[in-house]
Design a protein around this motif. Structure first.
Motif, PDB file in Angstrom:
ATOM      1  N   ALA A 191       1.336  -1.576   0.232  1.00  0.00           N
ATOM      2  CA  ALA A 191       0.348   0.654   0.225  1.00  0.00           C
ATOM      3  C   ALA A 191       0.855   1.513   0.027  1.00  0.00           C
ATOM      4  CB  ALA A 191      -0.944   0.016   1.127  1.00  0.00           C
ATOM      5  N   ASN A 192       0.828   2.495  -0.782  1.00  0.00           N
ATOM      6  CA  ASN A 192       1.148   3.396  -0.704  1.00  0.00           C
ATOM      7  C   ASN A 192       0.709   4.637  -0.744  1.00  0.00           C
ATOM      8  OD1 ASN A 192       0.299   3.662  -3.763  1.00  0.00           O
ATOM      9  ND2 ASN A 192       1.163   2.884  -4.734  1.00  0.00           N
ATOM     10  N   ALA A 193       1.052   5.498  -1.048  1.00  0.00           N
ATOM     11  CA  ALA A 193       0.423   6.898  -0.474  1.00  0.00           C
ATOM     12  C   ALA A 193      -0.856   7.513  -1.707  1.00  0.00           C
ATOM     13  CB  ALA A 193       1.447   8.119  -0.422  1.00  0.00           C
ATOM     14  N   GLN A 194      -0.859   6.945  -2.379  1.00  0.00           N
ATOM     15  CA  GLN A 194      -2.331   6.714  -3.711  1.00  0.00           C
ATOM     16  C   GLN A 194      -3.503   5.664  -3.242  1.00  0.00           C
ATOM     17  OE1 GLN A 194      -2.466   8.642  -5.856  1.00  0.00           O
ATOM     18  NE2 GLN A 194      -0.400   9.139  -4.671  1.00  0.00           N
ATOM     19  N   TRP A 195      -2.916   5.245  -1.952  1.00  0.00           N
ATOM     20  CA  TRP A 195      -4.079   4.092  -1.872  1.00  0.00           C
ATOM     21  C   TRP A 195      -5.342   4.598  -1.050  1.00  0.00           C
ATOM     22  CZ3 TRP A 195      -7.045   3.028   3.210  1.00  0.00           C
ATOM     23  CH2 TRP A 195      -7.763   2.496   3.267  1.00  0.00           C
TER      24      TRP A 195
END
Length: 226
Positions: A191-195
């Motif tokens: 999970a990255n900052a765009q999740w």
């Protein structure tokens, strides 16, 4: 009395939500686009930023939950609540049903060789039944496909724009069931900052997560954007 409550509580609350964080605006914009694709009446997809719960999720977002998309994300990667705490079971089941025909994901070959198919034991996947249509919409543009899939525009190419060795992995329904296919919580290693909560990428692509390991099987083939 009702009018007094509206003036004293509801209006200030609405005003306080006018300046929503970027991730909430992304979620709202994504569902607006999805609504237009489904030819929804524009009146059904208004004021999404002010409510914090997009139109497409309102029927699935638990009415008695204190969570909003903002609160879910703001909880931090290690402390985000389980989706069942803010999403109705019917919504979750319908979402997971999109993976009944299997799931697909892409790996850079060098990364797959070095780290294996999972990130801390889990991996994000897309519905196999929908992936070919997604690839078609990218129209042979590797940067567009990378962005659509939330992998980053340079996932499929190197710094010079040349294609890199990509492996496509297809997992069958039995493998997904054994790997506990589920709605992403946002605490997963990948999970990255765009999740964003709700099981979708900002571009509107559905996603799920399941437990994967070297012994999870899957069909691995070389992939070229075309």
């Amino acid at each position: 009395m009702g009018k007094d409550i509206g003036e004293a509580i509801i209006r200030p609350l609405k005003n306080s939500l006018d300046d929503m964080p970027v991730h909430v605006r992304q979620l709202a914009d994504m569902f607006r686009k999805h609504g237009k694709k489904q030819k929804r009446n524009d009146s059904e997809v208004t004021d999404l930023d002010n409510t914090g719960v997009p139109q497409e999720l309102r029927d699935g977002w638990k009415k008695d939950s204190w969570h909003t998309p903002d609160r879910v994300v703001a909880g931090g990667k290690q402390n985000r609540p389980y989706p069942a705490e803010y999403l109705d079971n019917d919504y979750i089941q319908q979402h997971i049903a999109r993976f009944d025909d299997g799931a697909t994901r892409f790996y850079r070959a060098d990364s797959l060789d070095k780290y294996g198919p999972g990130n801390n034991g889990t991996t994000f996947v897309f519905p196999t039944s929908e992936i070919d249509d997604i690839i078609k919409k990218a129209d042979g543009d590797p940067k567009k496909l990378g962005t659509m899939l939330g992998l980053g525009e340079n996932f499929f190419v190197d710094a010079d724009g040349n294609a890199v060795d990509i492996i496509r992995a297809d997992f069958d329904p039995e493998q997904l069931m054994n790997g506990n296919i589920r709605m992403p919580r946002g605490t997963e290693g990948g999970a990255n900052a765009q999740w964003i909560p709700g099981g979708y990428l900002p571009e509107g692509i559905p996603e799920a997560v399941f437990n994967v390991s070297d012994g999870s099987g899957g069909t691995f083939t070389h992939f070229y954007v075309k």
